[in-house]
Motif scaffolding. Structure first.
Motif, short mmCIF file in Angstrom:
data_model
loop_
_atom_site.label_atom_id
_atom_site.label_comp_id
_atom_site.label_asym_id
_atom_site.label_seq_id
_atom_site.Cartn_x
_atom_site.Cartn_y
_atom_site.Cartn_z
N LYS A 3 37.23 29.24 36.77
CA LYS A 3 38.67 30.21 36.45
C LYS A 3 39.10 29.71 35.29
N LEU B 294 41.42 34.33 43.17
CA LEU B 294 41.81 32.95 43.44
C LEU B 294 42.18 32.50 44.69
N LEU C 243 35.51 28.34 41.35
CA LEU C 243 37.10 27.87 41.20
C LEU C 243 37.07 26.97 39.85
N SER D 24 33.04 34.46 38.54
CA SER D 24 34.52 33.94 38.86
C SER D 24 35.48 34.89 38.35
N SER E 253 48.61 33.61 41.86
CA SER E 253 47.85 34.51 42.64
C SER E 253 48.35 34.20 44.17
#
Length: 606
Positions: A298, A325, A295, A320, A456
């Protein structure tokens, strides 16, 4: 055989410059020495192994040095420094409060303080683990600590500042030591390995630094252990074998299986991890940490939060970029829920396996949600096109009425106005959607998912936790869309209110039943004012507020309903008071009684 000295003692810092990761402490102390602004008492507090006692000893040696360097460091060559390093200095006293914690020990220390130094300017007293002193010893120490002789300086060190009396804290300058960063520990270990001619691997040193949890002494102890285990060749494989740490490669491989929906290989890999001797709880925590790293990878601004070596960091960034996400956020939630339920479960392995299976189905849920969204958008475009006056009737061949293949989300039918009726041949053909006889993956009803701030789609976590493929229409009020605002009457509301009160009575929630039936709620539009007579009932309302709101919103089809508590005077009645009534009266007099009951999870006798 030559005596071996552990690295934690052999490479203990002897100057402020060599202290690792505590620049905010060493800089302040050097400035205080330079400006001659030394306090009469210091308190060094922080986790174990971060340099509290080391800094105390360096400070004691530096303030008595007769020839300080321009950087305010001890020279190490004068008579005072030499006697300090050999342990023969009469101006330096160190007391272990863990074994000398009585009043007599402190009184003996106070008697020593009265004697001025024979050589040098100051007498320094270091009291380690000061929180172990008894209350009587603290009180005996107060006056001397507040007004010591001008030549006496006290340095207290502790790992538990909260156990020290406030009267002691107010008489000291407090320095909070931080946990040492992973990069600082790793670079320090690399320097020691270079001086000792030990072959090392950067990934292995990073693992040691992470396992040390901010304590340099712990890192050095593990380093010595692994050096002996590997015969002076510290590698990544040797470190994870010796410290019983799960390899990063397991998590990268597992994430690849989960993102492709490969349930079989996911469960087989988890079984292999268990056979290697790893605990399921440690595994799920490690997997949650892996998703957390994906995470933070990202965003370029959060990449610095990855406390791993450069080689591992590149792997995280690659995976990633290839991971959705929404998948990462949902998997994090599932891993967290599994961790919370793990210790209370009788079948702990099944808890982890269920979480892994749900994670494997996340990509298909996201794909179905995207498909449903696209179908809704296409349907809206079609309706707009048909309603437009500029659109001309189109003759369709008869073959176009053939039923199409099953679609994941059934298309709702909207009634058209009677005035818009046209000959059947001018309408676009209706798409007949056959209903499957049994629930399958293709018949799951999925609503379009809300988009996150990054754009997302994030799948509903509640859907995943309640089982893959469940029918959304049977799930109850918690699945309201948030846009329903159906009007309701006072009678409808009171019927739902009484129904929930009866439900509370059947579940033996006597406090909740009393709250719901003692006073009729006041309804003003969508705002419900609950009349409360005492603090105990107010606490009960706070505990049950979410469930009550979900029930009312679901039954009345209005997601805007809000509950507001309001205190009123208790009704006077000639009745026999029960234990609950007496308790409510006591809580009214002393509100802390309710906090005491909740903290110790106490129940009232009937």
């Amino acid at each position: 055989m030559e005596n071996f000295i552990v690295s934690a003692r052999k490479y203990r810092p002897v100057t402020f410059e060599t202290v690792v990761g505590q620049q905010h402490i060493t800089g302040t102390l050097k400035n205080a020495i330079k400006n001659n602004q030394l306090a009469q008492a210091f308190l060094f507090c922080g986790p174990r192994g971060v340099g509290k006692t080391t800094c105390a000893r360096i400070l004691a040696k530096t303030i008595n040095c007769t020839s300080l360097t321009p950087e305010q460091e001890a020279c190490g060559t004068c008579e005072s420094c030499q006697s300090f390093q050999s342990g023969h200095s009469f101006n330096f006293h160190e007391l272990d409060a863990a074994s000398n914690n009585s009043v007599d020990d402190i009184r003996s220390l106070i008697e020593q303080v009265r004697i001025p130094p024979q050589a040098g300017k100051y007498k320094i007293y270091i009291i380690d683990e000061v929180h172990m002193l008894s209350t009587s010893a603290f009180n005996a120490f107060l006056k001397t600590l507040e007004e010591p002789p001008p030549y006496a300086i006290f340095i207290l060190a502790t790992t538990e500042k909260h156990k020290i009396l406030p009267t002691i804290l107010s008489r000291c300058q407090i320095f909070d030591f931080n946990r040492i960063q992973v990069e600082d520990i790793s670079s320090h270990l690399a320097k020691i390995a270079e001086r000792e001619n030990i072959a090392t691997d950067n990934d292995g040193l990073h693992i040691i630094a992470q396992k040390a949890d901010g304590g340099l002494r712990d890192a050095l102890s593990m380093f010595d252990q692994i050096v002996s285990y590997t015969n002076r060749n510290v590698t990544y494989k040797a470190v994870i074998d010796n410290l019983n740490i799960l390899d990063y490669d397991y998590y990268f491989k597992l994430t690849d299986y989960i993102t492709t929906g490969d349930v079989s290989n996911t469960l087989l890999l988890f079984n292999e991890i268990l056979n290697n001797g790893f605990d399921g709880n440690n595994f799920i925590n490690g997997l949650a940490g892996h998703f957390r790293n994906l995470l933070v990878g990202k965003d370029n601004q959060t990449i610095k939060l990855l406390e791993v070596s450069e080689n591992i960091k590149q792997k995280y960034l690659t995976q990633s970029n290839n991971t959705n996400l929404g998948f990462i956020l949902t998997s994090l939630n599932l891993a967290n829920q599994c961790d919370l339920n793990y210790k209370n479960s009788k079948n702990q392995r099944l808890q982890v396996e269920l979480a892994l299976i749900k994670m494997c189905h996340i990509p298909s849920v996201i794909q179905l949600a995207n498909t449903a969204t696209d179908l809704d958008q296409d349907k809206k475009k079609t309706l707009v096109k048909n309603d437009s006056p500029a659109s001309a009737p189109v003759q369709r061949p008869a073959a176009a009425t053939t039923p199409q293949a099953p679609i994941a989300t059934p298309i709702e039918k909207k009634e058209q106005p009677a005035a818009a009726a046209q000959p059947a041949e001018t309408f676009p053909p209706k798409i007949e959607v056959p209903k499957p006889s049994a629930p399958t993956a293709s018949s799951i009803k999925i609503k379009p998912l809300p988009k996150s701030t990054s754009g997302s789609l994030i799948p509903s976590l509640t859907d995943l936790n309640s089982g893959m493929g469940a029918d959304e229409e049977d799930k109850g009020p918690q699945y309201l869309s948030g846009n329903e605002k159906q009007a309701f009457t006072q009678a409808q509301f009171m019927a739902c209110w009484q129904q929930y009160a009866q439900k509370a009575r059947e579940e033996d929630k006597i406090h909740l039943f009393t709250l719901l039936t003692s006073n009729e709620p006041v309804l003003e539009g969508i705002n419900v004012t609950v009349l409360i007579e005492n603090i105990a009932l107010e606490s009960t309302l706070q505990d049950e507020k979410i469930d009550l709101l979900n029930f009312l919103r679901g039954k009345l089809n209005n997601f805007d309903i809000q509950l507001t508590p309001k205190r009123i005077e208790a009704k006077q009645s000639d009745r026999i008071y029960t234990n609950k009534d007496k308790y409510a009266y006591l809580v009214e007099k002393n509100p802390q009684l309710e906090e005491f009951r909740q903290r110790f999870n106490l129940d009232l006798l009937p």
